[in-house]
Design a protein around this motif. Structure first.
Motif, mmCIF file in Angstrom:
data_model
loop_
_atom_site.group_PDB
_atom_site.id
_atom_site.type_symbol
_atom_site.label_atom_id
_atom_site.label_comp_id
_atom_site.label_asym_id
_atom_site.label_seq_id
_atom_site.Cartn_x
_atom_site.Cartn_y
_atom_site.Cartn_z
ATOM 1 N N LYS A 128 -21.045 -9.590 -6.836
ATOM 2 C CA LYS A 128 -20.435 -8.282 -7.075
ATOM 3 C C LYS A 128 -19.494 -8.348 -8.269
ATOM 4 C CE LYS A 128 -19.003 -5.365 -3.602
ATOM 5 N NZ LYS A 128 -18.116 -5.172 -2.452
ATOM 6 N N GLY A 129 -18.731 -9.433 -8.369
ATOM 7 C CA GLY A 129 -17.806 -9.625 -9.493
ATOM 8 C C GLY A 129 -18.548 -9.628 -10.824
ATOM 9 N N HIS A 130 -19.668 -10.328 -10.875
ATOM 10 C CA HIS A 130 -20.444 -10.390 -12.119
ATOM 11 C C HIS A 130 -21.099 -9.056 -12.470
ATOM 12 C CE1 HIS A 130 -19.951 -14.403 -13.520
ATOM 13 N NE2 HIS A 130 -20.289 -14.936 -12.373
ATOM 14 N N ILE A 131 -21.323 -8.225 -11.468
ATOM 15 C CA ILE A 131 -21.882 -6.885 -11.724
ATOM 16 C C ILE A 131 -20.761 -5.950 -12.185
ATOM 17 C CG2 ILE A 131 -22.920 -4.867 -10.613
ATOM 18 C CD1 ILE A 131 -24.466 -6.925 -8.803
ATOM 19 N N GLU A 132 -19.669 -5.922 -11.420
ATOM 20 C CA GLU A 132 -18.591 -4.965 -11.717
ATOM 21 C C GLU A 132 -17.861 -5.304 -13.016
ATOM 22 O OE1 GLU A 132 -16.325 -4.743 -8.058
ATOM 23 O OE2 GLU A 132 -17.792 -3.390 -7.152
ATOM 24 N N SER A 133 -17.749 -6.586 -13.344
ATOM 25 C CA SER A 133 -17.058 -6.943 -14.596
ATOM 26 C C SER A 133 -17.885 -6.507 -15.812
ATOM 27 C CB SER A 133 -16.786 -8.446 -14.656
ATOM 28 O OG SER A 133 -18.003 -9.151 -14.735
ATOM 29 N N ARG A 134 -19.170 -6.237 -15.601
ATOM 30 C CA ARG A 134 -20.014 -5.704 -16.683
ATOM 31 C C ARG A 134 -20.106 -4.171 -16.623
ATOM 32 N NH1 ARG A 134 -21.698 -10.823 -15.524
ATOM 33 N NH2 ARG A 134 -22.152 -12.109 -17.336
ATOM 34 N N LYS A 135 -19.213 -3.581 -15.846
ATOM 35 C CA LYS A 135 -19.140 -2.124 -15.687
ATOM 36 C C LYS A 135 -20.433 -1.529 -15.135
ATOM 37 C CE LYS A 135 -15.345 -1.093 -18.777
ATOM 38 N NZ LYS A 135 -15.033 -2.420 -19.365
ATOM 39 N N ALA A 136 -21.079 -2.302 -14.297
ATOM 40 C CA ALA A 136 -22.238 -1.808 -13.554
ATOM 41 C C ALA A 136 -21.808 -1.649 -12.099
ATOM 42 C CB ALA A 136 -23.400 -2.782 -13.686
ATOM 43 N N LYS A 137 -22.686 -1.034 -11.296
ATOM 44 C CA LYS A 137 -22.306 -0.712 -9.933
ATOM 45 C C LYS A 137 -23.187 -1.475 -8.934
ATOM 46 C CE LYS A 137 -21.551 3.534 -7.464
ATOM 47 N NZ LYS A 137 -21.786 4.965 -7.487
ATOM 48 N N ALA A 138 -22.536 -2.099 -7.948
ATOM 49 C CA ALA A 138 -23.260 -2.787 -6.875
ATOM 50 C C ALA A 138 -23.286 -1.868 -5.658
ATOM 51 C CB ALA A 138 -22.568 -4.099 -6.530
ATOM 52 N N ILE A 139 -24.479 -1.518 -5.190
ATOM 53 C CA ILE A 139 -24.556 -0.639 -4.019
ATOM 54 C C ILE A 139 -25.162 -1.397 -2.841
ATOM 55 C CG2 ILE A 139 -25.477 1.525 -3.070
ATOM 56 C CD1 ILE A 139 -25.479 2.699 -5.817
ATOM 57 N N ASP A 140 -24.412 -1.393 -1.741
ATOM 58 C CA ASP A 140 -24.853 -2.111 -0.538
ATOM 59 C C ASP A 140 -25.930 -1.320 0.206
ATOM 60 O OD1 ASP A 140 -25.083 -3.797 1.610
ATOM 61 O OD2 ASP A 140 -23.290 -3.040 2.619
ATOM 62 N N VAL A 141 -27.041 -1.973 0.491
ATOM 63 C CA VAL A 141 -28.123 -1.313 1.231
ATOM 64 C C VAL A 141 -28.498 -2.099 2.497
ATOM 65 C CG1 VAL A 141 -29.070 -0.108 -0.789
ATOM 66 C CG2 VAL A 141 -29.891 -2.406 -0.261
ATOM 67 N N THR A 142 -27.497 -2.791 3.069
ATOM 68 C CA THR A 142 -27.753 -3.530 4.315
ATOM 69 C C THR A 142 -28.002 -2.565 5.469
ATOM 70 O OG1 THR A 142 -26.184 -5.195 3.544
ATOM 71 C CG2 THR A 142 -26.819 -5.321 5.852
ATOM 72 N N THR A 143 -28.823 -2.971 6.399
ATOM 73 C CA THR A 143 -29.061 -2.167 7.597
ATOM 74 C C THR A 143 -27.745 -1.897 8.350
ATOM 75 O OG1 THR A 143 -30.061 -2.174 9.792
ATOM 76 C CG2 THR A 143 -29.662 -4.321 8.846
ATOM 77 N N ASP A 144 -27.618 -0.702 8.908
ATOM 78 C CA ASP A 144 -26.414 -0.359 9.661
ATOM 79 C C ASP A 144 -26.272 -1.203 10.928
ATOM 80 O OD1 ASP A 144 -25.348 1.492 7.925
ATOM 81 O OD2 ASP A 144 -26.515 3.159 8.755
ATOM 82 N N LYS A 145 -27.371 -1.835 11.336
ATOM 83 C CA LYS A 145 -27.309 -2.699 12.527
ATOM 84 C C LYS A 145 -26.276 -3.816 12.349
ATOM 85 C CE LYS A 145 -31.933 -2.076 14.455
ATOM 86 N NZ LYS A 145 -32.819 -1.494 13.422
ATOM 87 N N ALA A 146 -26.035 -4.199 11.090
ATOM 88 C CA ALA A 146 -25.090 -5.291 10.822
ATOM 89 C C ALA A 146 -23.650 -4.880 11.119
ATOM 90 C CB ALA A 146 -25.218 -5.740 9.370
ATOM 91 N N LYS A 147 -23.408 -3.571 11.162
ATOM 92 C CA LYS A 147 -22.024 -3.104 11.330
ATOM 93 C C LYS A 147 -21.512 -3.239 12.751
ATOM 94 C CE LYS A 147 -21.880 0.249 7.570
ATOM 95 N NZ LYS A 147 -22.185 1.648 7.273
ATOM 96 N N ASP A 148 -22.442 -3.253 13.697
ATOM 97 C CA ASP A 148 -22.060 -3.376 15.102
ATOM 98 C C ASP A 148 -22.137 -4.852 15.483
ATOM 99 O OD1 ASP A 148 -21.772 -3.416 17.816
ATOM 100 O OD2 ASP A 148 -23.394 -1.998 18.243
ATOM 101 N N THR A 149 -20.962 -5.514 15.533
ATOM 102 C CA THR A 149 -20.982 -6.970 15.731
ATOM 103 C C THR A 149 -21.523 -7.358 17.101
ATOM 104 O OG1 THR A 149 -18.690 -6.979 16.546
ATOM 105 C CG2 THR A 149 -19.023 -7.375 14.177
ATOM 106 N N GLN A 150 -21.467 -6.434 18.065
ATOM 107 C CA GLN A 150 -21.883 -6.792 19.422
ATOM 108 C C GLN A 150 -23.363 -6.507 19.696
ATOM 109 O OE1 GLN A 150 -19.498 -8.646 21.175
ATOM 110 N NE2 GLN A 150 -18.882 -8.430 19.028
ATOM 111 N N LEU A 151 -24.026 -5.893 18.733
ATOM 112 C CA LEU A 151 -25.455 -5.617 18.898
ATOM 113 C C LEU A 151 -26.264 -6.902 18.678
ATOM 114 C CD1 LEU A 151 -27.751 -3.322 18.980
ATOM 115 C CD2 LEU A 151 -27.683 -3.491 16.495
#
Ligand SMILES: *Cc1c(COP(=O)(O)O)cnc(C)c1O
Length: 457
Positions: A128-151
């Motif tokens: 992300k650092g190497h993307i943002e320092s070049r003034k580009a944008k990193a967009i997260d596309v991980t499944t929402d399943k990852a957000k629920d730690t107990q699933l």
């Protein structure tokens, strides 16, 4: 009687470690501004800061080092290493770099420009650092399943194809590549399934977008495919690895993880143009293209490490230890990202320090408490690491707030895991009494977590 599990190696060399008193640790942590990165290693009893570059090399790796060829150009060590990378990943062109972020720096220097958009399943912080320092944008596309730690879901590292397609359709012509990270470090060392890898690559290619595999833990990912995904149990780790990379355009590798070396990395690609582009940046940043920031002896050790750590027994020993630690936390009812990932246990700090407001960084606070309890150094993968939005400069509180206990490869025994679990239980038992966290006194403009200075509230 069925024989119990045991490690697939024995120990030839040991390194003493030392315990300290709570009083000593209180002083040291204060001097470190409540940031465990600022501690001296000798102030740590069990070091779970990272699994990066901290693994124990094998006798074969050490002996391979003696055969290192330190010629400036065209060393035998390079060709030995290149042959292994070609064999394992099926890539045509290989450039060594001194570590993973250097591989990103070299490749992204040639591919990323201002205004670009780069989707990925939870980009690693340096990525992300190497993307943002070049003034580009990193967009997260991980499944929402990852957000629920107990699933309980076997492949929480997966890409959400809907989210990815949305980014691809809304940013036509602005996406130089997509980054697919295996395993998905940021959401808990969670694997990506073979099915999801194939679907992701196909979707990207439909939009003429190439895929770069961020490959630090490719072998652990392959192990999970073998043990969790239908249809792979009779395939070897090396066969699965080859399949994971079919159709992938390039890879960046931090060899400090699944290469089991203390320093090293590389770029590999099938794209001749990308290879030529990266070479131009390799020479000024890393060095000539057949050594790229590495010694001949280290290339030899890496070649050996890649081969032996893509064997089932080696991986089974490792993942078994991570799962053993998880089983102890289950016993103590301590919430962590489920199921246990490949290289670490990620404790859900939001669910442990429920009285510490998010503005006071619960996971960072838990990192301090665990160190004070027993000299165990874990690290925060949470709001501190998430840093500020590059545009609004607001803290990013949207993701998970985790305490990561990363297990170095082949370094600690299961007895050390028992100590870790007990120390965490002691902190967990007094969680109700911990009501205040930490506040930032000084921070760097980029990747602040390494150097941030905090005060205890
Ligand atoms: C460690 C890591 C990197 C960066 O590699 P370094 O060798 O630390 O520079 C990149 N991506 C992922 C997923 C990593 O885990």
């Amino acid at each position: 009687m069925e024989l119990p599990f045991a490690e697939s190696w024995k120990i030839k060399m040991i390194e003493p470690i030392r315990k300290s008193t709570r009083q000593e640790r209180e002083q040291w942590l204060k001097e470190a501004h409540y940031n465990v990165f600022q501690l001296r290693a000798e102030q740590v009893y069990i070091d779970l800061l990272t699994d990066s570059g901290t693994g124990a090399m094998s006798d074969r790796q050490w002996s391979a080092m003696m055969l290192g060829d330190e010629s400036y150009a065209g060393a035998t060590s390079f060709y030995k290493f290149e042959a292994v990378v070609k064999q394992l990943f099926g890539m045509k062109y290989v450039i060594p770099t001194h570590q993973g972020r250097a591989a990103e720096n070299v490749l992204f220097s040639s591919l990323v420009k201002e205004g670009d958009v780069i989707p990925g399943n939870a980009h690693f912080d340096t990525t992300k650092g190497h993307i943002e320092s070049r003034k580009a944008k990193a967009i997260d596309v991980t499944t929402d399943k990852a957000k629920d730690t107990q699933l309980e879901y076997p492949f929480k590292g997966n890409v959400s194809l809907e989210k990815l397609e949305k980014v691809l359709t809304e940013n036509k012509g602005k996406v130089p590549f997509m980054v697919l990270t295996i395993t998905n470090n940021t959401v808990g060392g969670q694997p990506v399934s073979m099915e999801n890898i194939k679907d992701t690559v196909n979707l990207c290619h439909k939009y003429n977008v190439p895929v770069v595999m961020d490959s630090a833990r490719f072998a652990e990912n392959a192990y999970f495919i073998k043990t969790r995904e239908e249809g792979y149990k009779d395939k070897s780790i090396k066969e699965i690895t080859k399949m994971m990379y079919e159709g992938v355009d390039a890879m960046t590798m931090s060899a400090k993880k699944d290469g089991v070396v203390n320093m090293g990395g590389f770029i590999a690609t099938n794209n001749k143009e990308w290879f030529e582009g990266a070479k131009l940046f390799c020479i000024p940043f890393e060095g000539y293209v057949t050594y790229g920031g590495m010694n001949g002896r280290d290339l030899n050790a890496l070649a050996e490490g890649l081969m032996e750590n893509s064997e089932y027994d080696m991986l089974h020993t490792r993942i078994h230890q991570v799962q053993y630690l998880a089983s102890l936390l289950d016993e103590y009812k301590i919430p962590y990202q489920r199921p246990a990932g490949g290289h670490a246990i990620f404790v859900d700090a939001d669910k442990v320090l429920t009285h510490v407001p998010k503005e006071e960084f619960p996971a960072q606070t838990l990192t301090c408490e665990l160190y004070l309890e027993a000299g165990i150094r874990a690290c925060e993968i949470g709001y501190m690491l998430a840093d500020r939005d590059p545009v609004t400069r607001e803290n990013r509180f949207g993701g998970l707030d985790l305490l990561r206990m990363a297990i170095p490869r082949r370094v600690y025994t299961d007895n050390h895991m028992k100590v870790v679990a007990a120390a965490l239980k002691n902190v967990y038992d007094k969680r109700e009494s911990i009501t205040r966290g930490v506040a930032i006194e000084w921070e760097a403009p980029l990747m602040r977590h390494f150097t941030v200075q905090l005060k205890r509230l």
